[in-house]
Design an enzyme around this catalytic site. Structure first.
Site, PDB file in Angstrom:
ATOM      1  N   SER A  67       0.815  -1.218   0.000  1.00  0.00           N
ATOM      2  CA  SER A  67       0.000   0.000   0.000  1.00  0.00           C
ATOM      3  C   SER A  67       0.852   1.273   0.000  1.00  0.00           C
ATOM      4  O   SER A  67       2.030   1.259   0.363  1.00  0.00           O
ATOM      5  CB  SER A  67      -0.917   0.019   1.228  1.00  0.00           C
ATOM      6  OG  SER A  67      -1.668  -1.168   1.309  1.00  0.00           O
TER       7      SER A  67
HETATM    8  N1  SAH Z   1      -0.657  -4.954   4.013  1.00  0.00           N
HETATM    9  C1  SAH Z   1       0.076  -5.293   2.799  1.00  0.00           C
HETATM   10  C2  SAH Z   1      -0.632  -4.869   1.525  1.00  0.00           C
HETATM   11  C3  SAH Z   1      -1.752  -5.724   1.284  1.00  0.00           C
HETATM   12  S1  SAH Z   1      -2.438  -5.909  -0.312  1.00  0.00           S
HETATM   13  C4  SAH Z   1       1.462  -4.731   2.806  1.00  0.00           C
HETATM   14  O1  SAH Z   1       1.815  -3.984   3.722  1.00  0.00           O
HETATM   15  O2  SAH Z   1       2.221  -5.069   1.888  1.00  0.00           O
HETATM   16  C5  SAH Z   1      -3.801  -6.928   0.266  1.00  0.00           C
HETATM   17  C6  SAH Z   1      -3.428  -8.329   0.616  1.00  0.00           C
HETATM   18  O3  SAH Z   1      -4.609  -8.942   1.137  1.00  0.00           O
HETATM   19  C7  SAH Z   1      -2.999  -9.175  -0.574  1.00  0.00           C
HETATM   20  O4  SAH Z   1      -1.761  -9.742  -0.320  1.00  0.00           O
HETATM   21  C8  SAH Z   1      -4.118 -10.229  -0.681  1.00  0.00           C
HETATM   22  O5  SAH Z   1      -3.653 -11.481  -1.119  1.00  0.00           O
HETATM   23  C9  SAH Z   1      -4.609 -10.303   0.752  1.00  0.00           C
HETATM   24  N2  SAH Z   1      -5.964 -10.829   0.919  1.00  0.00           N
HETATM   25  C10 SAH Z   1      -7.033 -10.681   0.094  1.00  0.00           C
HETATM   26  N3  SAH Z   1      -8.112 -11.301   0.599  1.00  0.00           N
HETATM   27  C11 SAH Z   1      -7.722 -11.866   1.779  1.00  0.00           C
HETATM   28  C12 SAH Z   1      -8.397 -12.641   2.755  1.00  0.00           C
HETATM   29  N4  SAH Z   1      -9.673 -12.980   2.648  1.00  0.00           N
HETATM   30  N5  SAH Z   1      -7.702 -13.035   3.853  1.00  0.00           N
HETATM   31  C13 SAH Z   1      -6.376 -12.709   3.993  1.00  0.00           C
HETATM   32  N6  SAH Z   1      -5.691 -11.985   3.079  1.00  0.00           N
HETATM   33  C14 SAH Z   1      -6.355 -11.553   1.994  1.00  0.00           C
END
Ligand code: SAH
Length: 232
Positions: A67
């Site tokens: 992000s």
């Molecule tokens: N917080 C992260 C950015 C996240 S992008 C960072 O600092 O890099 C969002 C992430 O959420 C992705 O990796 C995606 O695979 C994950 N995601 C999506 N749906 C999800 C779910 N139901 N449970 C856990 N993770 C999930």
């Protein structure tokens, strides 16, 4: 000025530009100090290192993104953490947000639905010496009941509604910070607070753009997410 300092300045500038939406001129000093301690270039793939200290998102593989630093800072601030807290993150991704939170609280639990990303993040965080982050592969819709209740929960993927299990796993007085909206459409960053009485109160902060929260039983979200991230 070095890259990290430039990124911190850019975050401060965007906080100031959005002060009417977020209701403050500056974020908590603890949050800015926590951001300053994390080497963001370690969380960005080699091909995108040149973007590591830009105030923008970057690809991390599997169709996902790390992000934007301003959003990481804002969400960390909205979580309103205290040093003794235990918090849950849904969407480990690169592990960057978890690393920032680990500097603010006692223990971070983080769930990631894509096994390759969760494995990579776990290895990375271990290599960098973060001892208070536990990463597991799983679907965040169910939260992490074994370690509930949490003093704060942060969701870093957008859901069309707030998963009820996450509200259940909040300690009274705790906050849930989550982007709510449709995949690849308009989403709003929301803060839900569970009152001491158990009642909840939500407020909307500002418009955001996150990758979708997949899993759960929402077929439409899953189909759209798979299509857009190029793997199914
Ligand atoms: N917080 C992260 C950015 C996240 S992008 C960072 O600092 O890099 C969002 C992430 O959420 C992705 O990796 C995606 O695979 C994950 N995601 C999506 N749906 C999800 C779910 N139901 N449970 C856990 N993770 C999930």
């Amino acid at each position: 000025m070095n890259d990290l300092q430039r990124m911190l300045n850019d975050i401060e500038m965007e906080v100031n530009l959005t002060r009417h939406l977020i209701g403050k001129d500056a974020l908590d000093d603890r949050v800015m100090a926590a951001i300053k301690q994390v080497p963001r270039h370690e969380f960005v793939p080699a091909d995108f290192r040149f973007l590591a200290y830009d105030n923008g998102p970057a690809p991390i593989g599997s169709g996902q993104t790390i992000s934007q630093p301003y959003i990481v800072a804002l969400m960390s601030d909205l979580l309103n953490t205290k040093p003794g807290d235990t918090v849950l993150e849904i969407g480990t991704g690169s592990g960057y947000q978890a690393a920032v939170l680990s500097n603010l609280v006692k223990q971070v639990y983080s769930l990631e639905i894509i096994p390759e990303l969760s494995e990579k993040a776990r290895r990375r965080l271990k290599k960098l010496g973060y001892g208070n982050i536990t990463v597991r592969t799983g679907d965040g819709h169910s939260g992490w009941p074994e370690y509930a209740p949490f003093d704060g929960i942060i969701v870093t993927a957008a859901a069309p509604y707030i998963p009820p299990a996450l509200i259940d796993q909040l300690r009274p007085g705790a906050r849930l910070v989550i982007p709510v909206g449709l995949p690849y459409s308009y989403q709003e960053l929301m803060v839900l607070e569970k009152k001491a009485s158990g009642e909840t109160e939500t407020r909307t902060i500002l418009g955001v753009s996150f990758v979708p929260l997949t899993g759960g039983d929402d077929e439409e979200t899953n189909a759209s997410a798979a299509l857009n991230s190029g793997h199914r």
